[in-house]
Motif scaffolding. Sequence first.
Motif, PDB file in Angstrom:
ATOM      1  N   GLY A 313     -23.157  -0.472  91.930  1.00  0.00           N
ATOM      2  CA  GLY A 313     -24.385  -0.573  92.732  1.00  0.00           C
ATOM      3  C   GLY A 313     -24.290   0.679  93.840  1.00  0.00           C
ATOM      4  N   GLU A 314     -23.265   1.299  93.884  1.00  0.00           N
ATOM      5  CA  GLU A 314     -23.359   2.411  94.728  1.00  0.00           C
ATOM      6  C   GLU A 314     -24.164   3.334  94.269  1.00  0.00           C
ATOM      7  N   THR A 315     -24.798   4.077  95.243  1.00  0.00           N
ATOM      8  CA  THR A 315     -25.602   5.495  94.745  1.00  0.00           C
ATOM      9  C   THR A 315     -25.139   6.404  95.633  1.00  0.00           C
ATOM     10  N   LEU A 316     -24.760   7.719  95.181  1.00  0.00           N
ATOM     11  CA  LEU A 316     -24.597   8.983  95.592  1.00  0.00           C
ATOM     12  C   LEU A 316     -25.534   9.947  95.394  1.00  0.00           C
ATOM     13  N   THR A 317     -25.744  11.005  96.172  1.00  0.00           N
ATOM     14  CA  THR A 317     -26.370  12.134  96.229  1.00  0.00           C
ATOM     15  C   THR A 317     -25.426  13.400  96.300  1.00  0.00           C
ATOM     16  N   PHE A 318     -25.447  14.149  94.983  1.00  0.00           N
ATOM     17  CA  PHE A 318     -24.700  15.367  95.117  1.00  0.00           C
ATOM     18  C   PHE A 318     -25.524  16.882  95.331  1.00  0.00           C
ATOM     19  N   ASP A 319     -25.397  17.439  96.232  1.00  0.00           N
ATOM     20  CA  ASP A 319     -26.169  18.476  96.442  1.00  0.00           C
ATOM     21  C   ASP A 319     -25.346  20.004  96.139  1.00  0.00           C
ATOM     22  N   PHE A 320     -25.704  20.630  95.207  1.00  0.00           N
ATOM     23  CA  PHE A 320     -24.796  21.839  94.790  1.00  0.00           C
ATOM     24  C   PHE A 320     -25.865  22.934  94.980  1.00  0.00           C
ATOM     25  N   ALA A 321     -25.389  23.711  96.396  1.00  0.00           N
ATOM     26  CA  ALA A 321     -26.343  24.987  96.720  1.00  0.00           C
ATOM     27  C   ALA A 321     -25.834  26.048  96.162  1.00  0.00           C
ATOM     28  N   PHE A 322     -26.474  27.182  95.800  1.00  0.00           N
ATOM     29  CA  PHE A 322     -25.955  28.332  95.094  1.00  0.00           C
ATOM     30  C   PHE A 322     -27.241  29.247  95.262  1.00  0.00           C
ATOM     31  N   PRO A 323     -26.820  30.666  95.095  1.00  0.00           N
ATOM     32  CA  PRO A 323     -27.869  31.713  95.117  1.00  0.00           C
ATOM     33  C   PRO A 323     -28.053  31.705  93.585  1.00  0.00           C
ATOM     34  N   ALA A 324     -29.651  31.819  93.183  1.00  0.00           N
ATOM     35  CA  ALA A 324     -29.912  32.245  92.013  1.00  0.00           C
ATOM     36  C   ALA A 324     -29.571  33.393  91.494  1.00  0.00           C
ATOM     37  N   ASN A 325     -28.372  34.208  91.501  1.00  0.00           N
ATOM     38  CA  ASN A 325     -28.117  35.422  91.337  1.00  0.00           C
ATOM     39  C   ASN A 325     -28.142  35.695  89.280  1.00  0.00           C
ATOM     40  N   LEU A 326     -29.373  35.236  88.851  1.00  0.00           N
ATOM     41  CA  LEU A 326     -29.585  35.358  87.583  1.00  0.00           C
ATOM     42  C   LEU A 326     -30.468  36.545  86.939  1.00  0.00           C
ATOM     43  N   PHE A 367     -33.491  45.327  86.919  1.00  0.00           N
ATOM     44  CA  PHE A 367     -32.107  45.464  86.380  1.00  0.00           C
ATOM     45  C   PHE A 367     -32.002  45.004  84.860  1.00  0.00           C
ATOM     46  N   ALA A 368     -30.854  45.039  84.368  1.00  0.00           N
ATOM     47  CA  ALA A 368     -30.672  44.640  83.125  1.00  0.00           C
ATOM     48  C   ALA A 368     -29.807  43.569  83.216  1.00  0.00           C
ATOM     49  N   GLY A 369     -29.430  42.674  82.050  1.00  0.00           N
ATOM     50  CA  GLY A 369     -28.525  41.891  82.185  1.00  0.00           C
ATOM     51  C   GLY A 369     -28.723  40.236  82.555  1.00  0.00           C
ATOM     52  N   CYS A 370     -27.857  39.307  82.533  1.00  0.00           N
ATOM     53  CA  CYS A 370     -27.906  37.944  82.760  1.00  0.00           C
ATOM     54  C   CYS A 370     -27.569  37.808  84.196  1.00  0.00           C
ATOM     55  N   ALA A 371     -27.092  38.718  85.055  1.00  0.00           N
ATOM     56  CA  ALA A 371     -26.601  38.297  86.492  1.00  0.00           C
ATOM     57  C   ALA A 371     -27.220  39.403  87.435  1.00  0.00           C
ATOM     58  N   TRP A 372     -27.544  38.930  88.494  1.00  0.00           N
ATOM     59  CA  TRP A 372     -27.824  39.924  89.793  1.00  0.00           C
ATOM     60  C   TRP A 372     -26.764  40.187  90.544  1.00  0.00           C
ATOM     61  N   ILE A 373     -26.114  41.582  90.532  1.00  0.00           N
ATOM     62  CA  ILE A 373     -25.113  41.669  91.456  1.00  0.00           C
ATOM     63  C   ILE A 373     -25.377  42.916  92.368  1.00  0.00           C
ATOM     64  N   GLU A 374     -25.995  42.362  93.469  1.00  0.00           N
ATOM     65  CA  GLU A 374     -26.633  43.338  94.283  1.00  0.00           C
ATOM     66  C   GLU A 374     -25.726  44.911  94.571  1.00  0.00           C
ATOM     67  N   PRO A 375     -26.448  45.806  94.033  1.00  0.00           N
ATOM     68  CA  PRO A 375     -25.561  47.174  93.967  1.00  0.00           C
ATOM     69  C   PRO A 375     -25.634  47.624  95.379  1.00  0.00           C
ATOM     70  N   LYS A 376     -24.463  48.254  95.848  1.00  0.00           N
ATOM     71  CA  LYS A 376     -24.282  49.113  97.015  1.00  0.00           C
ATOM     72  C   LYS A 376     -23.799  50.661  96.450  1.00  0.00           C
ATOM     73  N   ILE A 377     -24.723  51.622  96.584  1.00  0.00           N
ATOM     74  CA  ILE A 377     -24.637  52.672  95.772  1.00  0.00           C
ATOM     75  C   ILE A 377     -24.549  53.780  97.048  1.00  0.00           C
ATOM     76  N   THR A 378     -23.133  54.392  97.039  1.00  0.00           N
ATOM     77  CA  THR A 378     -22.956  55.931  97.981  1.00  0.00           C
ATOM     78  C   THR A 378     -22.899  56.938  97.104  1.00  0.00           C
ATOM     79  N   ILE A 379     -23.678  57.941  97.412  1.00  0.00           N
ATOM     80  CA  ILE A 379     -23.705  59.231  96.937  1.00  0.00           C
ATOM     81  C   ILE A 379     -23.396  60.334  97.864  1.00  0.00           C
ATOM     82  N   THR A 380     -22.332  61.115  97.583  1.00  0.00           N
ATOM     83  CA  THR A 380     -21.916  62.193  98.408  1.00  0.00           C
ATOM     84  C   THR A 380     -22.199  63.434  97.779  1.00  0.00           C
ATOM     85  N   LYS A 381     -22.829  64.328  98.558  1.00  0.00           N
ATOM     86  CA  LYS A 381     -23.017  65.789  97.858  1.00  0.00           C
ATOM     87  C   LYS A 381     -22.020  66.754  98.494  1.00  0.00           C
ATOM     88  N   ASN A 382     -21.229  67.371  97.423  1.00  0.00           N
ATOM     89  CA  ASN A 382     -20.114  68.257  97.785  1.00  0.00           C
ATOM     90  C   ASN A 382     -21.094  69.780  98.391  1.00  0.00           C
TER      91      ASN A 382
END
Length: 387
Positions: A313-326, A367-382
């Motif tokens: 008779g016990e009732t439980l609530t499960f909350d799974f929090a996550f970022p939708a990085n899809l 972007f392409a693909g099934c996952a959002w992986i936030e890019p951090k791009i650094t460009i250095t000019k010689n």
Amino acid sequence: MSCLFPGIKPTKKVDVLQDISFTIAPGEALGIVGHNGAGKSTLLKIITGTLAPSTGIVRLEGRIFAILELGMGFNHELTARENVMHVSGLMGISQAEILQVLPELEAFAEIGSYFDQPMRQYSSGMHMRVAFALATAIRPDILIVDEALSVGDAYFQHKSFERIRKFRAQGTTLLFVSHDKAAILALCDRAILLNQGKLLMDGQPSAVMDYYNALVAEKESATLVQHVNEKGQAVTRSGTGEAEMLMLQLLHEQKSVEIVEVGLTVILRATVRCHQPIPCLIMGYMIKDRLGQPIFGINTHLTEQSMTDLRAGETLTFDFAFPANLGPGSYSVSTSLSSTENHLTDNYEWRDLAMVFTVVNTTQAHFAGCAWIEPKITITKNLREPS
């Protein structure tokens, strides 16, 4: 007539396959799944002519090549080159044809100098490389693969799957036996499920594999039900029923949502009721893409949050929090309630396609693909030219 061996009874006749009937269209890829002993290998041997059916007929059109076992008729005292010349003749390939493709076959197998060494020195993976290279040296009209690729390394598996996809694009019909759900979903248009020698199901690969996985988890006291939802998708549910999920919601800021922005934080909320006393309850979920491929899964055992000594008779609530990085697209959620980290022991409830939601991208860079992986791009000019 007297018996040659008094007291020994004749062996009982066993029908391995019973009333199996299906049709495969040219260019179609059919997955064949089932428990060990379900009759998969027997079916393939009948299709290839290795075994004769006691009743019924098999109609085939075109050249058929098969990898039913690693040996493929190889003589282990001969080299791969000698075996290829011998076995190709048994496969109906002329000497002129095999000589023409032999350099490419050797290169595809990638076993180096071992190609001219006796095959008794080979590992099972090397046997598979030669067997697959030979079976696909000339594009067949029908290609049959029975679990052989499972012994290969990851690199050669990818290479083999790519060749199969290329043949399919050119019109080759594929019969593929595997317990690998990802491979069935990636390669096949359709799947059939064999159980105790009978054709239990014929349909979309995702629905068939969900039903097969439910069979694996099923206990004598369990139920297994599959129905089609309002979107035409096959929903599979199994379990013994001691615990039941009453509701599953995807929430953002406490509001139920079906469409989610890329990267948005959401909560997957499950309401669960115990119908019987339960010593230990673990809940898990799996996010899958539109083809049924697993994207991400977790459960409360892995997060060290198992619930113990629950009362009826016990009732439980499960909350799974996550970022939708899809990536943008349609996704489904499968859920499990069990006593262990997998649903194969004390499967209280397992649901495939328990929920479907859509991810859209209107705020992030394309972007392409099934996952959002936030890019951090650094460009250095010689500043100076390289010397």
